[in-house]
Motif scaffolding. Structure first.
Motif, PDB file in Angstrom:
ATOM      1  N   VAL A 307       9.589  -7.133  -4.924  1.00  0.00           N
ATOM      2  CA  VAL A 307       8.727  -8.098  -4.242  1.00  0.00           C
ATOM      3  C   VAL A 307       7.389  -7.468  -3.886  1.00  0.00           C
ATOM      4  O   VAL A 307       6.323  -8.051  -4.136  1.00  0.00           O
ATOM      5  N   ALA A 308       7.434  -6.277  -3.285  1.00  0.00           N
ATOM      6  CA  ALA A 308       6.203  -5.621  -2.854  1.00  0.00           C
ATOM      7  C   ALA A 308       5.286  -5.329  -4.043  1.00  0.00           C
ATOM      8  O   ALA A 308       4.065  -5.547  -3.981  1.00  0.00           O
ATOM      9  N   ALA A 309       5.866  -4.835  -5.139  1.00  0.00           N
ATOM     10  CA  ALA A 309       5.067  -4.500  -6.314  1.00  0.00           C
ATOM     11  C   ALA A 309       4.532  -5.756  -7.007  1.00  0.00           C
ATOM     12  O   ALA A 309       3.363  -5.802  -7.423  1.00  0.00           O
ATOM     13  N   LEU A 310       5.377  -6.780  -7.145  1.00  0.00           N
ATOM     14  CA  LEU A 310       4.946  -8.004  -7.820  1.00  0.00           C
ATOM     15  C   LEU A 310       3.872  -8.723  -7.017  1.00  0.00           C
ATOM     16  O   LEU A 310       2.863  -9.183  -7.574  1.00  0.00           O
ATOM     17  N   ALA A 311       4.067  -8.829  -5.697  1.00  0.00           N
ATOM     18  CA  ALA A 311       3.083  -9.515  -4.861  1.00  0.00           C
ATOM     19  C   ALA A 311       1.729  -8.811  -4.924  1.00  0.00           C
ATOM     20  O   ALA A 311       0.683  -9.463  -5.043  1.00  0.00           O
ATOM     21  N   GLU A 312       1.735  -7.487  -4.859  1.00  0.00           N
ATOM     22  CA  GLU A 312       0.467  -6.744  -4.921  1.00  0.00           C
ATOM     23  C   GLU A 312      -0.213  -6.946  -6.275  1.00  0.00           C
ATOM     24  O   GLU A 312      -1.434  -7.114  -6.350  1.00  0.00           O
ATOM     25  N   THR A 313       0.568  -6.930  -7.343  1.00  0.00           N
ATOM     26  CA  THR A 313       0.019  -7.152  -8.678  1.00  0.00           C
ATOM     27  C   THR A 313      -0.624  -8.531  -8.787  1.00  0.00           C
ATOM     28  O   THR A 313      -1.757  -8.672  -9.286  1.00  0.00           O
TER      29      THR A 313
END
Length: 404
Positions: A307-313
């Motif tokens: 979630v953290a990586a996808l949202a930032e991307t």
């Protein structure tokens, strides 16, 4: 047309919707969930939330609601024995803090976590549609069109599949998996006990698999009890007297009389790793991307890292005026997450194979190894930091407690 459509209304799907919508309020985000609206209120299980994930939940504005029901893990002990052994020597102990006043993990009731994330969706204007499953989707250069079980369709720039380890959307996207069955099942049950646990978690390595005792509020503990699948089915189907007798043999009597409360269920255990996490206008997250053995308590936390990586991307691409559904943009997310996921999958696989047996030579070797780790404080600190997710290089900002 939607900007992001999430299929799957569990913790990972809801957290992904909240993370993106909070950081980019102008994006139109929706969640579709196959289960009826009230089903989440019946989930009596609890999950281990590592320190990095709790930092993310704090940034998302839901940790204050979760915290009163969260039980910090203040200590962890590891034993390696047979069920019949009269004494279980402790080979390894961990202090439960990664920093002063910061436990490496909390145990959180699932119903509390889902309720808090659903409330955040409502406050942010994320629509959740219940009782609808995905039956197919088609993708062109500008959008993905998802067909639902009632015959309706939804158009979106990006489709995110959070629909579990047996993800139908993953299959529809043609993404292959690496998987195998361990021949084990995990029995999940909550127990009440007479004496307080003091926030101590225990991992007992038994020949049939790990038996984890995880602390909850009010003199209760959550158990993840691994058995061979045929034995697990027999135990779950047995009457209360037989079940609690077998439970006591594994749990012991240190916390006084025990009583199993609520439902007891067995879940088959295996390893599932998606060969790709993304496709044009499509991304996998959570168990749809990876299903691992619960021996490390990292399954849900891997999903929160997604979630953290996808949202930032997504948010950073949107701020630059780029197409959030472009596979070139989504490749960053895949690169960010795939190696960590593969490493954790291999680690849990090796640990399960190493400890879920009664081989005398292996027992001597692993107990010697545990003893060495227990005598090296710096190595223990490294392991606890890794487990808490606080020492990883290039962590997404949410996992460091920073807004996107």
């Amino acid at each position: 047309m939607l900007d992001m459509l999430v299929v799957g209304g569990g913790y990972v799907g809801l957290a992904a919707a909240v993370a993106v919508k909070q950081a980019a309020p102008h994006l139109d985000v929706m969640v579709v969930e196959a289960a009826p609206e009230s089903v989440w209120k019946k989930d009596m299980r609890a999950s281990a939330i590592i320190a990095a994930a709790s930092k993310m939940l704090e940034v998302l504005g839901v940790w204050d609601e979760i915290a009163p029901e969260a039980e910090p893990i203040t200590r962890m002990i590891v034993t390696d024995s047979r069920t019949s052994d009269p004494v279980r020597p402790v080979f390894l102990t961990f202090d439960g803090e990664v920093a002063e006043g910061q436990p490496f993990a909390h145990m959180v009731p699932n119903v509390t976590m889902v309720g808090a994330l659903r409330g955040a969706c409502e406050r942010l204007g994320v629509t959740i549609r219940h009782g609808l499953s995905a039956t197919g989707f088609v993708t062109d250069d500008s959008k993905t069109t998802l067909t639902l079980s009632d015959g309706s369709t939804l158009e979106t720039k990006l489709l995110v599949a959070c629909d579990g380890v047996r993800s139908k959307l993953r299959d529809m996207a043609g993404i292959k998996t690496v998987n195998w069955d361990y021949g084990q099942s995990g029995i999940v049950v909550t127990v009440e006990h007479e004496r307080p646990h003091g926030g101590c978690a225990e991992e007992h390595f038994l020949p049939s698999g790990p038996f984890a005792i995880l602390p909850l509020k009010n003199n209760r503990s959550s158990l993840v009890w691994t058995e061979r699948s045929s034995d697990a089915e027999r135990l779950v189907a047995s009457d209360d007297l037989v079940f609690e007798e077998e439970l006591e043999r594994r749990f012991g009597h240190k916390l006084g009389a025990l009583r199993a409360v609520g439902d007891r269920r067995a879940f088959p255990l295996g390893l599932t790793l998606a060969r790709a996490f993304v496709a044009p206008r499509f991304a996998l997250a959570g168990d749809a991307a990876h299903g691992i053995h619960p021996i490390s308590g990292q399954g849900l936390n891997l999903g929160f890292k997604d979630v953290a990586a996808l949202a930032e991307t997504i948010v950073e691409a949107d701020r630059l005026g780029l197409d959030i559904g472009s596979v070139n943009i989504l490749e960053r997310y895949q690169t960010w997450r795939r190696f960590d996921t593969f490493r954790m999958g291999v680690t849990t696989d090796v640990l399960n194979r190493l400890f879920s047996n009664d081989n005398t030579l292996l027992r001597i070797a692993r107990d010697f190894g545990l003893g060495i780790v227990d005598r090296l404080p710096s190595l223990k600190s490294f392991f606890i930091g890794q487990a808490a997710g606080t020492t990883a290089k290039h962590n997404p900002r949410l996992l460091a407690g920073e807004a996107i």
